[in-house]
Design a protein around this motif. Sequence first.
Motif, mmCIF file in Angstrom:
data_model
loop_
_atom_site.group_PDB
_atom_site.id
_atom_site.type_symbol
_atom_site.label_atom_id
_atom_site.label_comp_id
_atom_site.label_asym_id
_atom_site.label_seq_id
_atom_site.Cartn_x
_atom_site.Cartn_y
_atom_site.Cartn_z
ATOM 1 N N ALA A 1 0.903 -1.152 0.065
ATOM 2 C CA ALA A 1 -0.160 0.085 -0.100
ATOM 3 C C ALA A 1 0.841 1.138 0.048
ATOM 4 C CB ALA A 1 -1.014 0.017 1.411
ATOM 5 N N ASN A 2 0.631 2.101 -1.024
ATOM 6 C CA ASN A 2 1.433 3.451 -0.918
ATOM 7 C C ASN A 2 0.704 4.442 -0.704
ATOM 8 O OD1 ASN A 2 3.967 2.180 -1.864
ATOM 9 N ND2 ASN A 2 2.766 1.308 -3.406
ATOM 10 N N SER A 3 1.286 5.671 -0.302
ATOM 11 C CA SER A 3 0.556 7.139 -0.232
ATOM 12 C C SER A 3 1.286 7.897 -1.617
ATOM 13 C CB SER A 3 0.903 7.899 0.911
ATOM 14 O OG SER A 3 0.464 9.260 0.853
ATOM 15 N N LEU A 4 0.159 8.660 -2.184
ATOM 16 C CA LEU A 4 0.749 9.427 -3.281
ATOM 17 C C LEU A 4 0.966 10.672 -2.817
ATOM 18 C CD1 LEU A 4 -1.293 7.861 -6.305
ATOM 19 C CD2 LEU A 4 1.096 7.386 -5.656
ATOM 20 N N SER A 5 0.369 11.164 -1.646
ATOM 21 C CA SER A 5 0.280 12.678 -1.125
ATOM 22 C C SER A 5 0.203 12.437 0.256
ATOM 23 C CB SER A 5 -0.995 13.193 -1.548
ATOM 24 O OG SER A 5 -1.425 14.507 -0.769
ATOM 25 N N SER A 6 1.325 13.389 0.765
ATOM 26 C CA SER A 6 1.435 13.345 2.298
ATOM 27 C C SER A 6 0.326 14.023 2.872
ATOM 28 C CB SER A 6 2.711 14.156 2.757
ATOM 29 O OG SER A 6 2.829 15.429 2.282
ATOM 30 N N ALA A 7 -0.363 14.648 2.360
ATOM 31 C CA ALA A 7 -1.397 15.267 2.944
ATOM 32 C C ALA A 7 -2.591 14.239 3.159
ATOM 33 C CB ALA A 7 -2.299 16.597 1.938
ATOM 34 N N ASN A 8 -2.707 13.400 2.577
ATOM 35 C CA ASN A 8 -3.654 12.260 2.797
ATOM 36 C C ASN A 8 -3.165 10.964 3.192
ATOM 37 O OD1 ASN A 8 -4.410 13.734 -0.287
ATOM 38 N ND2 ASN A 8 -5.999 13.390 1.216
ATOM 39 N N SER A 9 -2.042 11.137 3.874
ATOM 40 C CA SER A 9 -1.349 9.852 4.337
ATOM 41 C C SER A 9 -1.439 9.816 5.825
ATOM 42 C CB SER A 9 0.215 10.138 4.250
ATOM 43 O OG SER A 9 1.040 10.233 3.189
ATOM 44 N N PRO A 10 -1.765 8.507 6.295
ATOM 45 C CA PRO A 10 -2.218 8.127 7.576
ATOM 46 C C PRO A 10 -1.038 8.248 8.239
ATOM 47 C CG PRO A 10 -1.961 6.021 6.221
ATOM 48 C CD PRO A 10 -1.969 7.248 5.282
ATOM 49 N N GLN A 11 -1.044 8.541 9.725
ATOM 50 C CA GLN A 11 -0.079 8.553 10.667
ATOM 51 C C GLN A 11 0.476 7.461 11.255
ATOM 52 O OE1 GLN A 11 1.557 12.048 11.183
ATOM 53 N NE2 GLN A 11 0.301 11.924 9.113
ATOM 54 N N PHE A 12 2.000 7.211 11.046
ATOM 55 C CA PHE A 12 2.606 6.187 12.038
ATOM 56 C C PHE A 12 2.782 6.580 13.477
ATOM 57 C CE2 PHE A 12 6.261 3.623 13.410
ATOM 58 C CZ PHE A 12 5.798 2.328 13.255
ATOM 59 N N ASN A 13 2.296 5.703 14.194
ATOM 60 C CA ASN A 13 2.662 5.884 15.767
ATOM 61 C C ASN A 13 3.569 4.747 16.080
ATOM 62 O OD1 ASN A 13 2.618 6.250 18.499
ATOM 63 N ND2 ASN A 13 0.791 7.301 18.617
ATOM 64 N N PRO A 14 4.765 4.802 16.631
ATOM 65 C CA PRO A 14 5.422 3.801 16.997
ATOM 66 C C PRO A 14 4.976 2.979 18.437
ATOM 67 C CG PRO A 14 6.680 5.750 17.056
ATOM 68 C CD PRO A 14 5.470 6.048 16.554
ATOM 69 N N SER A 15 4.372 3.733 19.056
ATOM 70 C CA SER A 15 3.932 3.239 20.314
ATOM 71 C C SER A 15 2.397 3.521 20.717
ATOM 72 C CB SER A 15 5.061 3.404 21.635
ATOM 73 O OG SER A 15 5.178 4.877 21.757
ATOM 74 N N ALA A 16 1.606 3.208 19.990
ATOM 75 C CA ALA A 16 0.262 3.643 20.226
ATOM 76 C C ALA A 16 -0.564 2.927 21.209
ATOM 77 C CB ALA A 16 -0.358 3.778 19.030
ATOM 78 N N VAL A 17 -0.560 1.637 21.085
ATOM 79 C CA VAL A 17 -1.368 0.797 22.190
ATOM 80 C C VAL A 17 -0.660 -0.277 22.703
ATOM 81 C CG1 VAL A 17 -3.464 -0.851 22.099
ATOM 82 C CG2 VAL A 17 -3.381 1.068 20.465
ATOM 83 N N ASN A 18 -0.620 0.121 24.097
ATOM 84 C CA ASN A 18 0.454 -0.926 24.897
ATOM 85 C C ASN A 18 1.834 -0.806 24.407
ATOM 86 O OD1 ASN A 18 -1.978 -1.498 26.718
ATOM 87 N ND2 ASN A 18 -2.300 -3.176 25.402
ATOM 88 N N GLY A 19 2.395 0.337 23.931
ATOM 89 C CA GLY A 19 3.703 0.240 23.742
ATOM 90 C C GLY A 19 3.809 -0.236 22.147
ATOM 91 N N LEU A 20 2.860 -0.718 21.387
ATOM 92 C CA LEU A 20 2.921 -1.486 19.978
ATOM 93 C C LEU A 20 2.530 -0.196 19.100
ATOM 94 C CD1 LEU A 20 0.962 -4.665 21.045
ATOM 95 C CD2 LEU A 20 3.725 -4.175 20.653
ATOM 96 N N PRO A 21 3.004 -0.446 17.827
ATOM 97 C CA PRO A 21 2.845 0.645 16.676
ATOM 98 C C PRO A 21 1.254 0.465 16.203
ATOM 99 C CG PRO A 21 4.123 -1.159 16.012
ATOM 100 C CD PRO A 21 3.957 -1.518 17.449
#
Length: 119
Positions: free
Chosen positions: A31-51
């Motif tokens: 899966a690829n993003s063509l636009s940073s404005a529409n990209s989801p965000q990556f969170n390296p430690s969102a839920v119980n320290g998991l990404p």
Amino acid sequence: MMLWLRADIGVTSNKGNVTTWQDQSPQGNNANSLSSANSPQFNPSAVNGLPSVNFNGTSNYLNMPSGFSNFNGCSIFIVTLPANVTTPGENLIDIGNNTTDVIAATLNSNLLLIQNFIP
């Protein structure tokens, strides 16, 4: 298996914006993003320290390779922990191109609705 996306493996991001989410199945359907404005965000430690990969529910999406717009049948497994549902009816996943069959998983309060319809 056509696609396996894991938040703990294969996520490439730039300043938190997901640029590529690598398929962990043998198929290589990244899966690829063509636009940073529409990209989801990556969170390296969102839920119980998991990404996690976080979609805003309005304008974030990733592009899939051809072949992901029309399915005769599929199984989809989603692991999610929504912060809250402020707008009932938001889609968790939407497969289709609005001219053929569409599958949508919608979250309404605590209900998950799976729909298959032709627009």
